[in-house]
Design a protein around this motif. Structure first.
Motif, PDB file in Angstrom:
ATOM      1  N   ARG A 169       0.846  -1.194   0.000  1.00 23.10           N
ATOM      2  CA  ARG A 169       0.000   0.000   0.000  1.00 23.10           C
ATOM      3  C   ARG A 169       0.884   1.246   0.000  1.00 23.10           C
ATOM      4  O   ARG A 169       1.938   1.278   0.654  1.00 23.10           O
ATOM      5  N   PHE A 170       0.444   2.264  -0.725  1.00 24.01           N
ATOM      6  CA  PHE A 170       1.225   3.481  -0.892  1.00 24.01           C
ATOM      7  C   PHE A 170       0.357   4.703  -0.612  1.00 24.01           C
ATOM      8  O   PHE A 170      -0.748   4.821  -1.152  1.00 24.01           O
ATOM      9  N   ALA A 171       0.869   5.594   0.220  1.00 25.05           N
ATOM     10  CA  ALA A 171       0.215   6.877   0.461  1.00 25.05           C
ATOM     11  C   ALA A 171       1.237   7.963   0.142  1.00 25.05           C
ATOM     12  O   ALA A 171       2.256   8.086   0.831  1.00 25.05           O
ATOM     13  N   PHE A 172       0.987   8.692  -0.926  1.00 22.99           N
ATOM     14  CA  PHE A 172       1.888   9.765  -1.341  1.00 22.99           C
ATOM     15  C   PHE A 172       1.223  11.107  -1.050  1.00 22.99           C
ATOM     16  O   PHE A 172       0.053  11.313  -1.386  1.00 22.99           O
ATOM     17  N   LEU A 173       1.990  12.021  -0.466  1.00 24.44           N
ATOM     18  CA  LEU A 173       1.565  13.407  -0.306  1.00 24.44           C
ATOM     19  C   LEU A 173       2.604  14.281  -0.991  1.00 24.44           C
ATOM     20  O   LEU A 173       3.798  14.183  -0.684  1.00 24.44           O
ATOM     21  N   ILE A 174       2.166  15.088  -1.925  1.00 24.83           N
ATOM     22  CA  ILE A 174       3.093  16.008  -2.602  1.00 24.83           C
ATOM     23  C   ILE A 174       2.597  17.431  -2.425  1.00 24.83           C
ATOM     24  O   ILE A 174       1.394  17.692  -2.426  1.00 24.83           O
ATOM     25  N   GLY A 175       3.534  18.338  -2.242  1.00 28.47           N
ATOM     26  CA  GLY A 175       3.164  19.738  -2.165  1.00 28.47           C
ATOM     27  C   GLY A 175       2.680  20.224  -3.524  1.00 28.47           C
ATOM     28  O   GLY A 175       3.138  19.756  -4.571  1.00 28.47           O
ATOM     29  N   ARG A 202      -5.170   4.047  -8.960  1.00 26.41           N
ATOM     30  CA  ARG A 202      -4.844   2.690  -8.549  1.00 26.41           C
ATOM     31  C   ARG A 202      -5.451   2.393  -7.179  1.00 26.41           C
ATOM     32  O   ARG A 202      -5.458   3.241  -6.286  1.00 26.41           O
ATOM     33  N   ALA A 203      -5.940   1.173  -7.016  1.00 30.02           N
ATOM     34  CA  ALA A 203      -6.617   0.798  -5.771  1.00 30.02           C
ATOM     35  C   ALA A 203      -5.686   0.780  -4.575  1.00 30.02           C
ATOM     36  O   ALA A 203      -6.117   1.009  -3.436  1.00 30.02           O
ATOM     37  N   ASN A 204      -4.397   0.496  -4.789  1.00 29.16           N
ATOM     38  CA  ASN A 204      -3.463   0.389  -3.665  1.00 29.16           C
ATOM     39  C   ASN A 204      -2.684   1.679  -3.416  1.00 29.16           C
ATOM     40  O   ASN A 204      -1.719   1.687  -2.647  1.00 29.16           O
ATOM     41  N   VAL A 205      -3.114   2.772  -4.065  1.00 29.88           N
ATOM     42  CA  VAL A 205      -2.400   4.043  -3.940  1.00 29.88           C
ATOM     43  C   VAL A 205      -3.353   5.142  -3.482  1.00 29.88           C
ATOM     44  O   VAL A 205      -4.462   5.285  -4.012  1.00 29.88           O
ATOM     45  N   SER A 206      -2.900   5.919  -2.506  1.00 30.60           N
ATOM     46  CA  SER A 206      -3.562   7.163  -2.124  1.00 30.60           C
ATOM     47  C   SER A 206      -2.609   8.287  -2.513  1.00 30.60           C
ATOM     48  O   SER A 206      -1.454   8.291  -2.081  1.00 30.60           O
ATOM     49  N   LEU A 207      -3.075   9.197  -3.339  1.00 29.88           N
ATOM     50  CA  LEU A 207      -2.227  10.297  -3.807  1.00 29.88           C
ATOM     51  C   LEU A 207      -2.920  11.618  -3.492  1.00 29.88           C
ATOM     52  O   LEU A 207      -3.964  11.944  -4.055  1.00 29.88           O
ATOM     53  N   GLY A 208      -2.340  12.362  -2.573  1.00 28.46           N
ATOM     54  CA  GLY A 208      -2.908  13.639  -2.178  1.00 28.46           C
ATOM     55  C   GLY A 208      -1.979  14.787  -2.506  1.00 28.46           C
ATOM     56  O   GLY A 208      -0.758  14.631  -2.530  1.00 28.46           O
ATOM     57  N   VAL A 209      -2.568  15.937  -2.767  1.00 33.72           N
ATOM     58  CA  VAL A 209      -1.804  17.162  -3.004  1.00 33.72           C
ATOM     59  C   VAL A 209      -2.027  18.071  -1.802  1.00 33.72           C
ATOM     60  O   VAL A 209      -3.175  18.425  -1.473  1.00 33.72           O
ATOM     61  N   VAL A 210      -0.947  18.426  -1.127  1.00 30.08           N
ATOM     62  CA  VAL A 210      -1.043  19.300   0.039  1.00 30.08           C
ATOM     63  C   VAL A 210      -1.089  20.742  -0.461  1.00 30.08           C
ATOM     64  O   VAL A 210      -0.115  21.258  -0.999  1.00 30.08           O
ATOM     65  N   VAL A 211      -2.234  21.355  -0.307  1.00 30.16           N
ATOM     66  CA  VAL A 211      -2.408  22.743  -0.725  1.00 30.16           C
ATOM     67  C   VAL A 211      -2.274  23.648   0.482  1.00 30.16           C
ATOM     68  O   VAL A 211      -2.476  23.228   1.630  1.00 30.16           O
ATOM     69  N   TRP A 212      -1.914  24.901   0.224  1.00 32.82           N
ATOM     70  CA  TRP A 212      -1.739  25.831   1.334  1.00 32.82           C
ATOM     71  C   TRP A 212      -3.084  26.126   1.972  1.00 32.82           C
ATOM     72  O   TRP A 212      -4.058  26.456   1.305  1.00 32.82           O
TER      73      TRP A 212
END
Length: 284
Positions: A169-175, A202-212
């Motif tokens: 499982r992958f959780a990515f947070l990018i600015g 993808r079902a095994n990925v959470s990809l979020g964008v950290v906004v101000w």
């Protein structure tokens, strides 16, 4: 920015202070502790004043005498962390950055849960080949190391197989800044935005964008990768810090959770990718 040695000294100083605090709470003098441990009296002073790094045996004995066995796990983890505090890229990069990239693979293969925060660059596991080439070339040029970018890119693409293999499982947070920082040509940046859209589905990925947001609880100055609950890799300019002390890992987990609450996901994130894509296409 603190140097590697300064950060190492700081970590050792914190450990020494914790030992002194435990002894004081036990109501023992340094000579009392040394006598019960069978040490020369000066050893306690050296350990408490950061003149000597304790061994794991020292920590166990210290906590036993002070009736503080509950502190043993964290303190030993700190000792181990200090002993292997930095994986200095300079040492690994002596034969090129390709070796550095290949060195990550065993850790990636044994990790089941990845939690990754990067504020101004796309994480390597979800980079396109063109973006990876631009990103790694920048590192090579900045550090003045042997140029084996082709092998490094190949290794980075190999790393990405962990996303599609197994049940990780992958959780990515990018600015949000990462969507607008050019590491490659505009057309290739547009392709990277397409890659983010693809990965976010993808079902095994959470990809979020950290906004101000005004209420953002924390904004760490460094990128960090949490591998399961065992260790954290913190990226700095001069090298990488491997954090293994359980208490410190928990703090990074808390930071990740706090950042995730300021992130957008799903359709909202995909609209940010699409907007950035239109911008990059417009620059061609």
């Amino acid at each position: 920015m603190a140097t590697l040695q300064q950060r190492l000294d700081e970590a050792q100083g914190i450990l020494a202070a914790r030992l002194r605090e435990i002894r004081n709470m036990a109501g023992l003098t340094g000579r009392d502790l040394a006598q019960q441990a069978g040490w020369h009296f000066s050893k306690v002073s050296k350990l408490e004043n950061n003149k000597q790094l304790p061994t794991e045996v020292d920590v166990r004995e210290w906590c036993r005498i002070c009736d503080a066995e509950s502190h043993i796990v964290d303190l030993i983890a700190n000792v181990r962390n200090i002993n292997t505090f930095y994986t200095e890229w300079r040492r690994l990069e002596e034969t090129g950055i390709g070796h550095v990239q290949r060195s990550f693979l065993p850790l990636y293969e044994r990790t089941n849960q990845f939690r990754v925060f990067q504020h101004s660059a796309i994480p390597g596991l979800i980079q396109t080949e063109a973006y990876a080439r631009g990103h790694l070339s920048l590192i090579v040029n900045f550090r003045g190391i042997p140029d084996d970018v082709d092998r490094a890119v190949q290794a980075r693409m190999k790393q990405q197989e962990v996303i599609t293999a197994g049940t990780r499982r992958f959780a990515f947070l990018i600015g949000e800044q990462a969507l607008h920082t050019p590491f490659c040509a505009p057309g290739d940046m547009a392709g990277q935005m397409d890659r983010l859209t693809e990965v976010s589905r993808r079902a095994n990925v959470s990809l979020g964008v950290v906004v101000w947001r005004a209420e953002t609880g924390i904004w760490p100055p460094e990128n960090f990768w949490i591998y399961d609950t065992e260790q954290v890799r913190v990226d700095t300019v001069p090298g990488q810090v491997r954090v293994k002390a359980p208490g410190d890992v928990v703090l990074y987990e808390k930071a990740f959770q706090t950042l995730s609450e300021s992130a957008v996901y799903g359709a909202e994130a995909q609209e940010l990718f699409a907007s950035a894509r239109r911008k990059w296409i417009g620059k061609e």
